[in-house]
Design a protein around this motif. Structure first.
Motif, PDB file in Angstrom:
ATOM      1  N   SER A   7       7.698  -0.966  -3.301  1.00 43.35           N
ATOM      2  CA  SER A   7       8.005  -1.261  -1.906  1.00 43.35           C
ATOM      3  C   SER A   7       9.092  -0.328  -1.383  1.00 43.35           C
ATOM      4  N   GLY A   8      10.112  -0.087  -2.183  1.00 43.83           N
ATOM      5  CA  GLY A   8      11.178   0.826  -1.793  1.00 43.83           C
ATOM      6  C   GLY A   8      10.688   2.251  -1.625  1.00 43.83           C
ATOM      7  N   SER A  10       7.600   3.164  -1.026  1.00 43.33           N
ATOM      8  CA  SER A  10       6.716   3.172   0.141  1.00 43.33           C
ATOM      9  C   SER A  10       7.526   3.230   1.436  1.00 43.33           C
ATOM     10  N   GLY A  11       8.637   2.515   1.481  1.00 43.64           N
ATOM     11  CA  GLY A  11       9.510   2.552   2.645  1.00 43.64           C
ATOM     12  C   GLY A  11      10.097   3.931   2.873  1.00 43.64           C
ATOM     13  N   SER A  85      15.169   0.772   2.537  1.00 45.23           N
ATOM     14  CA  SER A  85      14.386   1.058   1.333  1.00 45.23           C
ATOM     15  C   SER A  85      15.297   1.347   0.153  1.00 45.23           C
TER      16      SER A  85
END
Length: 104
Positions: A7-8, A10-11, A85
C-alpha cells in the motif's frame, strides 16, 4: 505486513505519477503577458499582431492561468500523498520490528 508495504509503495507510485502530470502541465503553460514573437506581422504594416496577450492584473502582476494553479494544487496533493505513504511504510516497518522483538 506485505499488504501494508504494498500500500505504501503503491501510494508512492501514485504520488510520482501525479507530480509528473502536474509538472508537465506547468512546463506547458506560457506566460500570457508576453506575445509570441512568431505571431507578429513584421513585414505587414497595420496588420494585427496575432492574439492579444492577457492584460496584467491591477498592480502590474500577472494573473496565473487556471492550469498553473491546478497544477500547483496537484503538486501539493502529490507531496501529501508521498508523506502519507512514507508514514504507512514506517508504521509497517515498526510493526514488523515489534513482532520480531516479541518473538525473540
Amino acid at each position: 505486513m506485505n499488504a501494508a508495504f504494498a500500500s505504501g509503495v503503491s501510494g508512492f507510485a501514485s504520488a510520482t505519477a501525479l507530480m509528473n502530470r502536474a509538472a508537465d502541465r506547468v512546463s506547458g503553460v506560457r506566460d500570457l503577458t508576453i506575445p509570441d514573437r512568431s505571431s507578429r506581422a513584421v513585414n505587414t504594416p497595420g496588420a494585427p499582431a496575432g492574439p492579444s496577450p492577457q492584460d496584467p492584473a491591477p498592480g502590474g502582476r500577472v494573473t496565473p492561468s487556471p492550469d498553473y494553479a491546478a497544477a500547483a494544487v496537484d503538486m501539493i496533493r502529490a507531496q501529501n500523498l508521498a508523506a502519507a505513504s512514507g508514514a504507512i511504510v514506517r508504521a509497517a516497518d515498526d510493526m514488523v520490528g515489534a513482532l520480531l522483538d516479541v518473538k525473540a
